[in-house]
Design an enzyme around this catalytic site. Structure first.
Site, PDB file in Angstrom:
ATOM      1  CG  HIS A  77      -1.960 -25.621 -52.510  1.00 14.26           C
ATOM      2  ND1 HIS A  77      -2.240 -26.964 -52.501  1.00 14.26           N
ATOM      3  CD2 HIS A  77      -3.161 -24.995 -52.779  1.00 14.26           C
ATOM      4  CE1 HIS A  77      -3.520 -27.168 -52.767  1.00 14.26           C
ATOM      5  NE2 HIS A  77      -4.107 -25.985 -52.926  1.00 14.26           N
ATOM      6  CD  GLU A 115      -5.291 -23.365 -54.753  1.00 18.18           C
ATOM      7  OE1 GLU A 115      -6.042 -23.428 -53.754  1.00 18.18           O
ATOM      8  OE2 GLU A 115      -4.973 -24.362 -55.429  1.00 18.18           O
ATOM      9  CG  HIS A 170      -7.397 -23.857 -50.311  1.00 20.49           C
ATOM     10  ND1 HIS A 170      -6.512 -24.796 -50.795  1.00 20.49           N
ATOM     11  CD2 HIS A 170      -7.284 -23.894 -48.969  1.00 20.49           C
ATOM     12  CE1 HIS A 170      -5.884 -25.384 -49.787  1.00 20.49           C
ATOM     13  NE2 HIS A 170      -6.341 -24.840 -48.654  1.00 20.49           N
ATOM     14  CD  GLU A 245     -11.295 -24.546 -52.697  1.00 19.59           C
ATOM     15  OE1 GLU A 245     -10.701 -23.678 -53.373  1.00 19.59           O
ATOM     16  OE2 GLU A 245     -10.848 -25.694 -52.526  1.00 19.59           O
TER      17      GLU A 245
END
Length: 280
Positions: A77, A115, A170, A245
């Protein structure tokens, strides 16, 4: 006067006639006559030898060039994504004949820790750890204040760099607060040789390093691994690539670790260890 000149004239005539007195013989056993130092030719002591080089001499061994591995880190992101919906919602190629939005805004803990801040912080810590071990690190974005890049461009960064490994960082946002644990996603079935055995080795090395300190996912994948066919950054990669993740941001315990400096450092240490184990 005539008496003085006659001996001289006689000597001259004898010389012209080849009748001069013979020179004394030179004995072969006698040393050669010495040459006066004023007329003796000097030989420089540093004059190069004309003899051919010795056949026993060897050339210095060739030094092999040092190969520095390149690792691409992809912090998920970006901080400016939420303010640019017209950019991040634009469809881009995602592999397997699909398109996906360019990027997303990222999730957050229930307390509001985003995040994108977590992924950027961890990526910098991993970069520093790898650089200290002689690895060249390339980041897919230069800061945490921009927009994008899109998922297809993130994959292109690794392809252009001919990276030995690409690791996307992430944290998940499952709405189930009981869901917890990390998982490592990879492209499957593979679309090219790099997505086959090399990517699986990278995924397993990353899984093994993370589970030494963190629990595996209770809700996605199996044994910490999650084969996926829908993640554009992995589908489009031509290099060994995984997406980590790190856990669920909605889980209270993991959220506390994500928001703390010590927690982020622990995740970075594990991710760096997984990459180094893969590089060997």
């Amino acid at each position: 006067m005539n008496g003085v000149r006659r001996p001289v004239l006689t000597a001259v005539l004898l010389a012209l006639a080849g009748c001069a007195a013979p020179a004394p013989p030179v004995s072969l056993s006698s040393p050669p006559p010495s040459v006066p130092s004023a007329t003796r030719p000097s030989v420089p002591s540093s004059a190069p030898s004309s003899a051919p080089p010795s056949s026993t001499s060897t050339a210095p061994p060739a030094v092999a060039p040092v190969v520095v591995p390149v690792v691409v880190l992809d912090p998920g992101h970006n901080g400016g994504n939420a303010g640019a919906p017209e950019v991040i919602n634009r469809p881009v190629p995602a592999g397997r004949g699909r398109t996906k939005p360019c990027n997303t805004t990222s999730t957050a803990t229930d307390a509001g820790f985003p995040e994108h801040v977590f992924t950027w912080s961890v990526a910098l810590l991993v970069r520093d750890a790898l650089t200290a071990r002689g690895v060249r690190v390339v980041l897919t974005r230069p800061d945490d204040d921009g927009v994008g890049p899109c998922v297809n461009e993130r994959a292109a960064v690794g392809n252009r760099a001919r990276a030995a490994a690409v690791v996307s960082i992430h944290a998940d946002g499952s709405i189930d607060p009981g869901a917890r644990g990390f998982h490592v996603a990879y492209s499957a079935p593979p679309l090219n040789p790099a997505q086959g055995a090399p990517t699986l080795r990278l995924a397993e090395a990353m899984r093994d390093a993370l589970r030494a300190s963190f629990p595996v996912s209770t809700y996605i994948g199996r044994d910490g691994l999650s084969p996926r066919n829908d993640l554009g950054g992995l589908n489009l990669s031509q290099r060994p690539a995984v997406l980590v993740e790190c856990g669920n941001m909605r889980n209270p315990d993991e959220a506390a670790a994500f928001a703390s400096e010590s927690g982020r450092r622990a995740y970075a240490t594990a991710i760096a260890a997984g990459i180094l184990a893969y590089l060997g």
